[in-house]
Design an enzyme around this catalytic site. Structure first.
Site, PDB file in Angstrom:
ATOM      1  N   THR A  62      62.755  67.724  36.680  1.00 30.35           N
ATOM      2  CA  THR A  62      63.321  68.675  35.804  1.00 30.35           C
ATOM      3  C   THR A  62      62.391  69.834  35.661  1.00 30.35           C
ATOM      4  OG1 THR A  62      65.013  67.625  34.938  1.00 30.35           O
ATOM      5  CG2 THR A  62      64.361  69.430  33.814  1.00 30.35           C
ATOM      6  N   ARG A  81      79.073  64.643  35.200  1.00 33.31           N
ATOM      7  CA  ARG A  81      78.179  64.324  34.218  1.00 33.31           C
ATOM      8  C   ARG A  81      77.202  65.457  33.930  1.00 33.31           C
ATOM      9  NH1 ARG A  81      72.225  64.416  33.680  1.00 33.31           N
ATOM     10  NH2 ARG A  81      71.787  62.785  32.049  1.00 33.31           N
ATOM     11  N   GLY A  92      73.723  66.603  31.902  1.00 34.55           N
ATOM     12  CA  GLY A  92      72.681  66.324  30.881  1.00 34.55           C
ATOM     13  C   GLY A  92      72.131  67.094  29.586  1.00 34.55           C
ATOM     14  N   ASP A  93      71.167  66.892  29.205  1.00 35.30           N
ATOM     15  CA  ASP A  93      70.648  67.759  28.130  1.00 35.30           C
ATOM     16  C   ASP A  93      70.009  69.250  28.424  1.00 35.30           C
ATOM     17  OD1 ASP A  93      68.495  66.602  29.661  1.00 35.30           O
ATOM     18  OD2 ASP A  93      67.155  67.046  27.743  1.00 35.30           O
ATOM     19  N   THR A 112      62.321  67.183  28.961  1.00 37.91           N
ATOM     20  CA  THR A 112      62.741  66.686  30.240  1.00 37.91           C
ATOM     21  C   THR A 112      62.589  65.113  29.952  1.00 37.91           C
ATOM     22  OG1 THR A 112      61.936  65.850  32.595  1.00 37.91           O
ATOM     23  CG2 THR A 112      60.072  66.567  30.687  1.00 37.91           C
ATOM     24  N   GLY A 113      63.556  64.468  30.531  1.00 39.46           N
ATOM     25  CA  GLY A 113      63.904  62.882  30.286  1.00 39.46           C
ATOM     26  C   GLY A 113      65.159  62.471  30.501  1.00 39.46           C
ATOM     27  N   GLY A 121      68.445  62.456  29.665  1.00 38.75           N
ATOM     28  CA  GLY A 121      69.267  63.417  28.956  1.00 38.75           C
ATOM     29  C   GLY A 121      70.234  63.038  27.860  1.00 38.75           C
TER      30      GLY A 121
HETATM   31  N1  ASP Z   1      66.785  65.696  31.437  1.00 37.81           N
HETATM   32  C1  ASP Z   1      67.546  65.776  32.805  1.00 37.81           C
HETATM   33  C2  ASP Z   1      68.699  65.093  32.711  1.00 37.81           C
HETATM   34  O1  ASP Z   1      69.175  64.110  31.992  1.00 37.81           O
HETATM   35  C3  ASP Z   1      66.705  65.123  33.753  1.00 37.81           C
HETATM   36  C4  ASP Z   1      65.331  65.268  33.649  1.00 37.81           C
HETATM   37  O2  ASP Z   1      64.830  65.821  32.812  1.00 37.81           O
HETATM   38  O3  ASP Z   1      64.622  65.130  34.787  1.00 37.81           O
HETATM   39  O4  ASP Z   1      69.550  65.678  33.326  1.00 37.81           O
END
Ligand code: ASP
Length: 344
Positions: A208, A236, A238-239, A259-260, A262
């Site tokens: 991300t 779905r 994410g965050d 990032t992580g 989500g």
């Molecule tokens: N945070 C993002 C998600 O969960 C994924 C990512 O950070 O790469 O959609």
């Protein structure tokens, strides 16, 4: 001033993964009240990022892109434009880079499509815009900005979001534009597994992109853009497009892009939690970020990291994974890093 900032960055980079075991107070750095002219930080995802799994060519390529993104952001801020313009310029550039999981190069859903999420927030007035599940807008971050500035809403999704993008005159592309061979191959492998379930990109890398900035007027902004998780299903989200989870900015405290994994970032309202600890708990940027990423989130099993900047231009980029593509720039200092043992 210059040396203080350097100290903040150097200490966190030096501590690397060991810093994850250290209490937030031990990592706290006294910060000056004197404000820098501008400050900007970027990320390109966190995760299981190991030197041995990366070719020298790929590493050099990614570092060059991160440096270029910083240059774009810095030029925007130096020309006196507001923080959100720098965020949009940086993220639009990264959305064009197939190396990252945002815009072109986004990961594939279970059905083999690319569904994009993005958000932006302005710290001056807490205005925000977000989009989720868009499939034909070339720069989702620009659509998020249109939602923020040209609509009465905060979050739009799917077909409706795309209709709004068309009305706003944004660049529309055929969904095949987002297709890249590398991501498609990962998708095929992931899909072929008997227990095919959503995963955070290849080899645990997230990919991300995000940017936080403080402009010459002292205002903050944050933005995040992503393709989400490989094999995500059923719409779905994410965050990244959730204000308070993946993105938050408040001039009274800080700007944060995450990032992580989500689902954890949503449940722990990560970006807002960092800002709230500063505003209501009198924590420094570094204390607040470490508490949330290295303690709360880590305890819960949530992998990832954040980039953050406060209203005086201090930058903090904690992560609890093996690496995070990251970089920062201020009038006196700059740096790009990937692995957890890197110093700036
Ligand atoms: N945070 C993002 C998600 O969960 C994924 C990512 O950070 O790469 O959609």
């Amino acid at each position: 001033m210059k040396y203080l900032l350097f100290l903040v960055l150097a200490i966190h980079a030096l501590l690397g993964c060991e810093s994850r075991q250290v209490a937030a107070e031990d990592q706290a750095v006294e910060i000056t009240k004197e404000r820098l002219d501008y400050a900007l930080a970027i990320h390109g995802g966190a995760g299981v990022i190991r030197r041995k799994n990366m070719t020298e060519e790929y590493e050099a390529e990614v570092r060059e892109i991160l440096a270029k993104a910083l240059e774009i952001g810095e030029n925007t801020l130096k020309s006196g434009q507001p923080a959100e313009q720098a965020v949009i310029a940086v993220i639009s550039y990264l959305e064009d880079m197939p190396q990252f999981n945002a815009g072109k190069g986004a990961v594939f859903t279970y059905e083999g499509t690319n569904e994009l999420d993005a958000s932006i927030m302005r710290g001056k007035d807490l205005s925000a815009g977000a989009v989720s599940g868009v499939t034909g807008v070339k720069h989702p971050i620009q659509l998020a900005q249109k939602v923020m500035d040209e609509s009465v809403h905060v979050m739009l999704s799917g077909i409706g979001a795309q209709q709004f993008a068309e009305e706003q005159g944004l660049e529309i592309v055929d969904p095949s534009y987002f297709h890249t061979e590398r991501r498609h191959e990962s998708w095929k492998k992931a899909r072929a597994k008997a227990d095919a379930k959503p995963q955070l990109s290849e080899n645990g890398k997230f990919g991300t992109v995000g940017c936080v900035a403080m402009d010459q007027a002292g205002h903050l902004a944050a933005g995040t853009s992503t393709g989400g998780m490989t094999l995500k299903r059923w719409g779905r989200i994410g965050d990244a497009p959730v204000i308070g989870a993946g993105t938050y900015a408040d001039d009274r405290s800080c700007a944060v892009s995450a990032t992580g994994h989500g689902e954890y970032f949503i449940r722990y309202a990560v970006a807002h939690d960092v800002a709230a600890r500063m505003l209501h708990g009198n924590k420094t940027l570094a204390q607040a970020g470490d508490e949330v990423i290295q303690q709360e989130l880590k305890k819960a099993g949530g992998d990832g990291g954040i980039i953050s900047v406060d209203r005086t231009g201090n930058i903090h980029m904690p992560f609890n994974t093996l690496g995070m593509y990251r970089g920062f720039v201020t009038p006196t200092n700059r740096g790009v890093a990937i692995f957890d043992d890197e110093t700036f």
